[in-house]
Design a protein around this motif. Structure first.
Motif, PDB file in Angstrom:
ATOM      1  N   ASP A 106       0.071  -0.858  -2.762  1.00  0.00           N
ATOM      2  CA  ASP A 106       1.092  -0.968  -1.722  1.00  0.00           C
ATOM      3  C   ASP A 106       1.882  -2.271  -1.819  1.00  0.00           C
ATOM      4  OD1 ASP A 106       0.267   1.450  -0.821  1.00  0.00           O
ATOM      5  OD2 ASP A 106      -0.258   0.798   1.209  1.00  0.00           O
ATOM      6  N   ALA A 107       1.186  -3.376  -2.088  1.00  0.00           N
ATOM      7  CA  ALA A 107       1.858  -4.678  -2.114  1.00  0.00           C
ATOM      8  C   ALA A 107       2.934  -4.729  -3.193  1.00  0.00           C
ATOM      9  CB  ALA A 107       0.833  -5.793  -2.337  1.00  0.00           C
ATOM     10  N   ALA A 108       2.658  -4.119  -4.352  1.00  0.00           N
ATOM     11  CA  ALA A 108       3.648  -4.097  -5.427  1.00  0.00           C
ATOM     12  C   ALA A 108       4.890  -3.326  -4.995  1.00  0.00           C
ATOM     13  CB  ALA A 108       3.045  -3.482  -6.686  1.00  0.00           C
ATOM     14  N   PHE A 109       4.690  -2.159  -4.388  1.00  0.00           N
ATOM     15  CA  PHE A 109       5.824  -1.371  -3.921  1.00  0.00           C
ATOM     16  C   PHE A 109       6.602  -2.103  -2.833  1.00  0.00           C
ATOM     17  CE2 PHE A 109       3.536   2.630  -5.419  1.00  0.00           C
ATOM     18  CZ  PHE A 109       4.438   2.870  -6.438  1.00  0.00           C
ATOM     19  N   LYS A 110       5.888  -2.731  -1.896  1.00  0.00           N
ATOM     20  CA  LYS A 110       6.553  -3.434  -0.799  1.00  0.00           C
ATOM     21  C   LYS A 110       7.428  -4.574  -1.315  1.00  0.00           C
ATOM     22  CE  LYS A 110       3.045  -2.545   2.746  1.00  0.00           C
ATOM     23  NZ  LYS A 110       1.980  -3.165   3.580  1.00  0.00           N
ATOM     24  N   THR A 111       6.933  -5.307  -2.313  1.00  0.00           N
ATOM     25  CA  THR A 111       7.706  -6.426  -2.855  1.00  0.00           C
ATOM     26  C   THR A 111       8.992  -5.933  -3.506  1.00  0.00           C
ATOM     27  OG1 THR A 111       5.681  -7.687  -3.258  1.00  0.00           O
ATOM     28  CG2 THR A 111       7.653  -8.402  -4.434  1.00  0.00           C
ATOM     29  N   MET A 112       8.891  -4.875  -4.309  1.00  0.00           N
ATOM     30  CA  MET A 112      10.090  -4.333  -4.946  1.00  0.00           C
ATOM     31  C   MET A 112      11.043  -3.749  -3.908  1.00  0.00           C
ATOM     32  SD  MET A 112       8.727  -2.706  -8.576  1.00  0.00           S
ATOM     33  CE  MET A 112       7.269  -1.823  -7.943  1.00  0.00           C
ATOM     34  N   ASP A 113      10.487  -3.031  -2.919  1.00  0.00           N
ATOM     35  CA  ASP A 113      11.331  -2.444  -1.870  1.00  0.00           C
ATOM     36  C   ASP A 113      12.104  -3.514  -1.109  1.00  0.00           C
ATOM     37  OD1 ASP A 113      10.653   0.157  -2.420  1.00  0.00           O
ATOM     38  OD2 ASP A 113       9.160   0.329  -0.824  1.00  0.00           O
ATOM     39  N   LYS A 114      11.423  -4.593  -0.756  1.00  0.00           N
ATOM     40  CA  LYS A 114      12.076  -5.647   0.027  1.00  0.00           C
ATOM     41  C   LYS A 114      13.257  -6.229  -0.725  1.00  0.00           C
ATOM     42  CE  LYS A 114      11.114  -9.665   2.896  1.00  0.00           C
ATOM     43  NZ  LYS A 114      10.054 -10.551   3.440  1.00  0.00           N
ATOM     44  N   PHE A 115      13.072  -6.479  -2.010  1.00  0.00           N
ATOM     45  CA  PHE A 115      14.152  -7.029  -2.832  1.00  0.00           C
ATOM     46  C   PHE A 115      15.311  -6.044  -2.935  1.00  0.00           C
ATOM     47  CE2 PHE A 115      16.062  -7.151  -7.091  1.00  0.00           C
ATOM     48  CZ  PHE A 115      16.578  -8.436  -7.117  1.00  0.00           C
ATOM     49  N   LEU A 116      15.009  -4.798  -3.210  1.00  0.00           N
ATOM     50  CA  LEU A 116      16.059  -3.805  -3.456  1.00  0.00           C
ATOM     51  C   LEU A 116      16.810  -3.423  -2.191  1.00  0.00           C
ATOM     52  CD1 LEU A 116      13.915  -1.728  -5.925  1.00  0.00           C
ATOM     53  CD2 LEU A 116      15.973  -3.012  -6.538  1.00  0.00           C
ATOM     54  N   THR A 117      16.110  -3.322  -1.070  1.00  0.00           N
ATOM     55  CA  THR A 117      16.803  -2.985   0.174  1.00  0.00           C
ATOM     56  C   THR A 117      17.665  -4.145   0.660  1.00  0.00           C
ATOM     57  OG1 THR A 117      14.815  -3.606   1.431  1.00  0.00           O
ATOM     58  CG2 THR A 117      15.108  -1.283   0.914  1.00  0.00           C
ATOM     59  N   MET A 118      17.331  -5.361   0.284  1.00  0.00           N
ATOM     60  CA  MET A 118      18.208  -6.500   0.580  1.00  0.00           C
ATOM     61  C   MET A 118      19.590  -6.277  -0.021  1.00  0.00           C
ATOM     62  SD  MET A 118      15.768  -9.835  -0.019  1.00  0.00           S
ATOM     63  CE  MET A 118      17.198 -10.872  -0.342  1.00  0.00           C
ATOM     64  N   GLY A 119      19.611  -5.648  -1.188  1.00  0.00           N
ATOM     65  CA  GLY A 119      20.876  -5.402  -1.868  1.00  0.00           C
ATOM     66  C   GLY A 119      21.553  -4.121  -1.429  1.00  0.00           C
ATOM     67  N   HIS A 133       3.356   4.247   1.226  1.00  0.00           N
ATOM     68  CA  HIS A 133       3.732   4.305  -0.180  1.00  0.00           C
ATOM     69  C   HIS A 133       2.895   5.336  -0.924  1.00  0.00           C
ATOM     70  CE1 HIS A 133       6.333   0.789   0.162  1.00  0.00           C
ATOM     71  NE2 HIS A 133       5.402   0.272   0.934  1.00  0.00           N
ATOM     72  N   ARG A 134       3.453   5.787  -2.030  1.00  0.00           N
ATOM     73  CA  ARG A 134       2.742   6.772  -2.853  1.00  0.00           C
ATOM     74  C   ARG A 134       1.497   6.117  -3.426  1.00  0.00           C
ATOM     75  NH1 ARG A 134       3.971  11.681  -4.631  1.00  0.00           N
ATOM     76  NH2 ARG A 134       5.971  11.501  -3.578  1.00  0.00           N
ATOM     77  N   ARG A 135       0.379   6.809  -3.318  1.00  0.00           N
ATOM     78  CA  ARG A 135      -0.889   6.222  -3.742  1.00  0.00           C
ATOM     79  C   ARG A 135      -1.649   7.051  -4.771  1.00  0.00           C
ATOM     80  NH1 ARG A 135      -3.627   3.771   1.819  1.00  0.00           N
ATOM     81  NH2 ARG A 135      -2.060   2.175   2.196  1.00  0.00           N
TER      82      ARG A 135
END
Length: 254
Positions: free
Chosen positions: A133-146, A251-253
């Motif tokens: 989950d943490a990996a997905f959350k980090t990528m999501d946070k960056f991408l949704t910022m954009g 997130h997908r698990r």
């Protein structure tokens, strides 16, 4: 349509790289595909308002692509360092910042993305504990910022000793690639969300009535307020359970 793969792994031919290539293979029939291996770049952040030529080259590829596919393994319960370093270095480019430091989507707004990660944990363990989950959350946070819009997540579990993707996971990655290659520019799922919400409430109401009928056999519900009170309590418990499930298992698990 252009689909760009971004690999943040120490082994370009490992499971993460194979997953990325499978997605690009699925997209290749209907889109132009390209990919970059972040391990090949010396990535450092911009300093003193001086643009970094390496980031300039990567940014040009990002701007040209309609869909980004970010692939990085989960290490020690978090995103791999190579991908995390890339996100850190790009943080001041992914969005425009206003006077109070809030990120405002700008040049990348309404592009789409797919995220991929994997871990040594098994499917059941990952489903219960959310190792990835943490990996997905980090990528999501960056991408949704954009202002990017998510298409799908892909996760591969129990990768210790694995040398190649299973046929099932290969097919899943290719299907995601096909979907990404035909994605419309905008993704307004408002009506879809309303229909899903309506369906969820309808099913919950039906289940609540069934549970209440069972309770009525044990405890007399002879008046309106007793019937109403039991219905509200049961419905609330079901709603809280479902909301908790979708909040935790977001997130997908598997």
């Amino acid at each position: 349509m252009r689909v760009l793969g971004i690999l943040g792994s120490q082994q370009p031919n490992g499971i993460t790289g194979q997953s990325l290539q499978a997605v690009l293979k699925g997209a290749a029939g209907q889109a132009t595909t390209d990919w970059i291996n972040l391990a090949d770049y010396q990535l450092t952040a911009d300093h003193d308002n001086q643009p970094n030529p390496v980031l300039d080259r990567i940014e040009a590829k990002l701007l040209a692509a309609d869909v980004w596919v970010l692939a990085a393994p989960t290490y020690l319960g978090g995103l791999s360092g190579i991908m995390k370093n890339f996100l850190d270095c790009m943080r001041n480019r992914i969005a425009r910042y206003n006077a109070v430091g809030e990120a405002v989507p700008d040049r990348f707004k309404n592009k789409h993305y797919v995220t991929i990660t994997n871990c040594y944990a098994g499917g059941v363990e990952n489903f219960v504990t959310g190792v990835t989950d943490a990996a997905f959350k980090t990528m999501d946070k960056f991408l949704t910022m954009g202002g990017l819009i998510k298409i799908r997540e892909i996760v591969v579990t129990k990768t210790f000793g694995m040398t190649s993707l299973s046929a099932k996971k290969q097919a899943e990655c290719e299907r995601v690639g096909q979907r990404a290659a035909t994605k419309k520019e905008r993704d307004d799922n408002t009506m879809k969300r309303y229909l899903e919400l309506f369906g969820m409430i309808a099913v919950m109401a039906l289940v609540t009535m069934g549970i209440e009928a069972g309770i009525g056999r044990l405890i007399p519900l002879d008046n309106f307020w007793a019937y109403y009170g039991v219905f509200v309590v049961v419905f609330y418990v079901l709603l809280a359970s479902i909301l908790h499930f979708f909040t935790v298992v977001k997130h997908r698990r598997r």
